[in-house]
Motif scaffolding. Structure first.
Motif, mmCIF file in Angstrom:
data_model
loop_
_atom_site.group_PDB
_atom_site.id
_atom_site.type_symbol
_atom_site.label_atom_id
_atom_site.label_comp_id
_atom_site.label_asym_id
_atom_site.label_seq_id
_atom_site.Cartn_x
_atom_site.Cartn_y
_atom_site.Cartn_z
ATOM 1 N N MET A 212 0.738 -1.069 0.074
ATOM 2 C CA MET A 212 -0.129 -0.120 -0.107
ATOM 3 C C MET A 212 0.603 1.288 -0.171
ATOM 4 S SD MET A 212 -3.274 0.664 0.219
ATOM 5 C CE MET A 212 -3.846 -0.950 0.335
ATOM 6 N N SER A 213 1.855 1.407 0.865
ATOM 7 C CA SER A 213 2.880 2.470 0.753
ATOM 8 C C SER A 213 3.563 2.523 -0.418
ATOM 9 C CB SER A 213 3.840 2.341 2.064
ATOM 10 O OG SER A 213 4.778 1.214 1.986
ATOM 11 N N ILE A 214 3.849 1.579 -1.141
ATOM 12 C CA ILE A 214 4.291 1.631 -2.582
ATOM 13 C C ILE A 214 3.589 2.496 -3.391
ATOM 14 C CG2 ILE A 214 5.689 0.547 -4.462
ATOM 15 C CD1 ILE A 214 6.559 -1.571 -2.442
ATOM 16 N N ALA A 215 2.176 2.115 -3.478
ATOM 17 C CA ALA A 215 1.281 2.700 -4.338
ATOM 18 C C ALA A 215 1.521 4.001 -4.048
ATOM 19 C CB ALA A 215 0.072 1.963 -4.222
ATOM 20 N N ARG A 216 1.270 4.526 -2.709
ATOM 21 C CA ARG A 216 1.037 5.955 -2.436
ATOM 22 C C ARG A 216 2.253 6.794 -2.771
ATOM 23 N NH1 ARG A 216 -1.255 3.601 2.986
ATOM 24 N NH2 ARG A 216 -3.409 3.670 2.470
ATOM 25 N N THR A 217 3.479 6.229 -2.791
ATOM 26 C CA THR A 217 4.696 7.092 -2.726
ATOM 27 C C THR A 217 5.091 6.886 -4.450
ATOM 28 O OG1 THR A 217 6.035 5.211 -2.221
ATOM 29 C CG2 THR A 217 5.414 6.672 -0.586
ATOM 30 N N SER A 218 4.723 5.750 -4.941
ATOM 31 C CA SER A 218 5.526 5.837 -6.470
ATOM 32 C C SER A 218 4.352 6.183 -7.542
ATOM 33 C CB SER A 218 6.052 4.328 -6.704
ATOM 34 O OG SER A 218 5.040 3.269 -6.727
ATOM 35 N N ALA A 219 3.009 6.076 -7.361
ATOM 36 C CA ALA A 219 1.806 6.255 -8.080
ATOM 37 C C ALA A 219 1.912 5.492 -9.476
ATOM 38 C CB ALA A 219 1.708 7.708 -8.398
ATOM 39 N N PRO A 220 1.934 4.303 -9.142
ATOM 40 C CA PRO A 220 2.143 3.436 -10.490
ATOM 41 C C PRO A 220 0.800 3.772 -11.400
ATOM 42 C CG PRO A 220 1.081 2.084 -8.636
ATOM 43 C CD PRO A 220 1.685 3.234 -8.015
ATOM 44 N N ASP A 221 1.128 3.277 -12.714
ATOM 45 C CA ASP A 221 0.031 3.427 -13.839
ATOM 46 C C ASP A 221 -1.066 2.197 -13.488
ATOM 47 O OD1 ASP A 221 1.077 5.726 -14.845
ATOM 48 O OD2 ASP A 221 2.483 4.375 -16.094
ATOM 49 N N LEU A 222 -0.492 1.238 -13.047
ATOM 50 C CA LEU A 222 -1.431 -0.170 -12.884
ATOM 51 C C LEU A 222 -0.957 -0.933 -11.845
ATOM 52 C CD1 LEU A 222 -3.335 -2.216 -14.389
ATOM 53 C CD2 LEU A 222 -1.568 -2.968 -15.692
#
Length: 61
Positions: free
Chosen positions: A1-11
């Motif tokens: 979850m924290s990775i998604a918040r900090t790196s803003a992936p496209d998918l």
């Protein structure tokens, strides 16, 4: 979850069966955060899960 918040992936590609939380809870948490709410998610899932069909999330395609 924290990775998604900090790196803003496209998918995000995620397994639906995870040890700490299931994929449904993962998506609920993503959708509950404005920083990650619009990131598309693709689930990898078995057709059956302990003899039951895997339920789909509302709005899933």
């Amino acid at each position: 979850m924290s990775i998604a918040r900090t790196s803003a992936p496209d998918l995000i590609i995620s397994d639906i069966l995870m040890p700490a939380m299931d994929g449904y809870e993962f998506v609920r948490q993503l959708r509950g955060d404005p920083r990650t709410a619009k990131i598309p998610v693709v689930f990898l899932a078995p057709i059956t899960w302990s003899g039951r069909r895997v339920p789909w999330l509302p709005g899933a395609v």
